[in-house]
Write an enzyme that holds these catalytic residues in place. Structure first.
Site, PDB file in Angstrom:
ATOM      1  N   CYS A   1       0.834  -1.209   0.000  1.00  8.48           N
ATOM      2  CA  CYS A   1       0.000   0.000   0.000  1.00  8.48           C
ATOM      3  C   CYS A   1       0.874   1.268   0.000  1.00  8.48           C
ATOM      4  CB  CYS A   1      -1.012  -0.034   1.143  1.00  8.48           C
ATOM      5  SG  CYS A   1      -2.399   1.088   0.867  1.00  8.48           S
TER       6      CYS A   1
ATOM      7  N   HIS B   1      -3.611  -5.273   0.332  1.00  6.27           N
ATOM      8  CA  HIS B   1      -3.154  -5.615   1.689  1.00  6.27           C
ATOM      9  C   HIS B   1      -3.247  -7.104   1.976  1.00  6.27           C
ATOM     10  CE1 HIS B   1      -2.735  -1.685   3.717  1.00  6.27           C
ATOM     11  NE2 HIS B   1      -3.631  -1.261   2.858  1.00  6.27           N
TER      12      HIS B   1
ATOM     13  N   GLU C   1      -1.866  -8.752   4.240  1.00  6.52           N
ATOM     14  CA  GLU C   1      -1.838  -9.035   5.687  1.00  6.52           C
ATOM     15  C   GLU C   1      -3.197  -8.861   6.362  1.00  6.52           C
ATOM     16  OE1 GLU C   1      -0.909  -6.255   4.333  1.00  6.52           O
ATOM     17  OE2 GLU C   1      -1.964  -4.774   5.555  1.00  6.52           O
TER      18      GLU C   1
END
Ligand SMILES: *[C@@H]1O[C@H](CO)[C@@H](O)[C@H](O)[C@H]1NC(C)=O
Ligand SMILES: *[C@@H]1O[C@H](CO)[C@@H](O)[C@H](O)[C@H]1NC(C)=O
Ligand SMILES: *[C@@H]1O[C@H](CO)[C@@H](O)[C@H](O)[C@H]1NC(C)=O
Ligand SMILES: *[C@@H]1O[C@H](CO)[C@@H](O)[C@H](O)[C@H]1NC(C)=O
Length: 316
Positions: free
Chosen positions: A133, A242, A244
């Site tokens: 990001c 993202h 994660e």
């Protein structure tokens, strides 16, 4: 993964046949990789009472889930300290967030590690970088020296990714399981929380970016923007999305997929990057230096009630 096995098989054979008098040096896999994660200024008011910089714990878990340990890279440290850390870690992750690409401490420290990584790789010292990001946007900024982002208002969306023609044979995706690759291309398993993006147009018009990065995936939201890229000549990787968040962030948002398939996507991305770090032989000069640097010296705070991160590590 198949390649990893072949390499190990070859090493075993060579070890057997050439146990004495081998005139070449084979670099074996580093099974204890340590990855640095760069901290960021606490620009949110609700965070400031906890510390002046932070790392969202989901990035730490992401790295740990694939078999590596984490060292936090704190801000405002001396050049000597960053140099010492660089020689102790096997890769670095620039996370997402909200600080200024040009003026933040986050960006200044990232630049130190980016330069060191290029120099190291140029002399054959493998050192991978991952940007997620804002970290992905930061990579584009560090490479081009310019902020070329455009407003796409892509905050809180799950999307499939549009793979480019070369993506299947890219470093990042060539060993991906076929079913996961197809899934990413067809199902909304990636999480997008960014107002700004690097458009394919601005990338194409910028010689430095065009020559440095290969586009692996794009998305369309107002404009066509780059959602995944990798450097041609360096182990440097950027994702605008993202990975994660899928398994580790639970904010009730339409932007975070939690399906079992979406969790696999996260794992194979983490595994890819940690495998890259396994090719680096950096290590701290002593066990004590390593122990003192690890994130285990800090405890995350439960922040899910007042922020979009469930747990956060704070520093200073
Ligand atoms: C870094 O140092 C500057 C100057 O001393 C200070 O204003 C800033 O708050 C510090 N930032 C962090 C994140 O420690
Ligand atoms: C290209 O970058 C500039 C900033 O230099 C930005 O203002 C513009 O919106 C970008 N255009 C596209 C199409 O991304
Ligand atoms: C993929 O590319 C097509 C063609 O540009 C576009 O219409 C579509 O919206 C893109 N898909 C996503 C998820 O961005
Ligand atoms: C998430 O938010 C939606 C819309 O505000 C709501 O309908 C739903 O019940 C919420 N889900 C959870 C698990 O809180």
């Amino acid at each position: 993964m198949a390649r990893g096995l072949q390499v190990r098989g070859a090493l075993g054979l060579l070890g057997f046949f050439c146990w004495s008098g081998a005139s070449f040096v084979l670099r074996s896999e580093n099974e204890r990789p340590i990855i640095g994660i760069l901290a960021q200024e606490t620009d949110f008011k609700s965070f400031q009472k906890f510390g002046s910089s932070y790392i969202a714990a989901s990035y730490v878990k992401f790295i740990e889930s694939a078999g590596a340990r984490v060292v936090p890279i704190r801000l405002n440290r001396s050049y000597e300290e960053y140099d010492k850390i660089f020689h102790g870690i096997n890769g670095i992750l620039f996370p997402g967030g909200g600080v200024d690409l040009k003026t933040s401490e986050f960006s200044k420290v990232a630049k130190i590690f980016y330069k060191k990584a290029l120099e190291a790789n140029d002399r054959g010292d493998y050192f991978p970088i991952w940007g997620t990001c804002l970290g992905h946007q930061l990579l584009a900024y560090l490479t081009s020296g310019e902020d070329l982002l455009t407003w796409t208002n892509t905050d809180g969306f799950t999307m499939p990714l549009n793979f480019t023609q070369g993506a299947k044979h890219s470093k990042m995706f060539q060993d991906f399981p076929e079913d996961i690759y197809k899934l990413i291309a067809s199902e909304p398993v990636t999480s997008h929380f960014h107002f700004w993006s690097l458009s394919v147009q601005n990338y194409t018009e910028n010689e430095k970016l065009r020559n440095f990065y290969k586009i692996l995936t794009t998305n369309f939201h107002n404009v066509e923007f780059i959602s995944t890229m990798e450097a041609y000549r360096y182990p440097i990787y950027g994702v605008q999305w993202h990975p994660e968040k899928n398994p580790f962030e639970w904010k009730n948002s339409t932007g975070i997929p939690h399906s079992s398939e979406s969790i696999k996507v996260t794992f194979f991305i983490a595994e890819f990057f940690v495998n890259e770090a396994r090719k680096s032989s950096h290590h701290f000069s002593s066990k004590k230096d390593e122990t003192d640097a690890l994130i285990y010296n800090f405890n995350p705070v439960f922040t899910g009630i007042f922020s979009s991160f469930d747990q956060v590590y704070f520093f200073d």
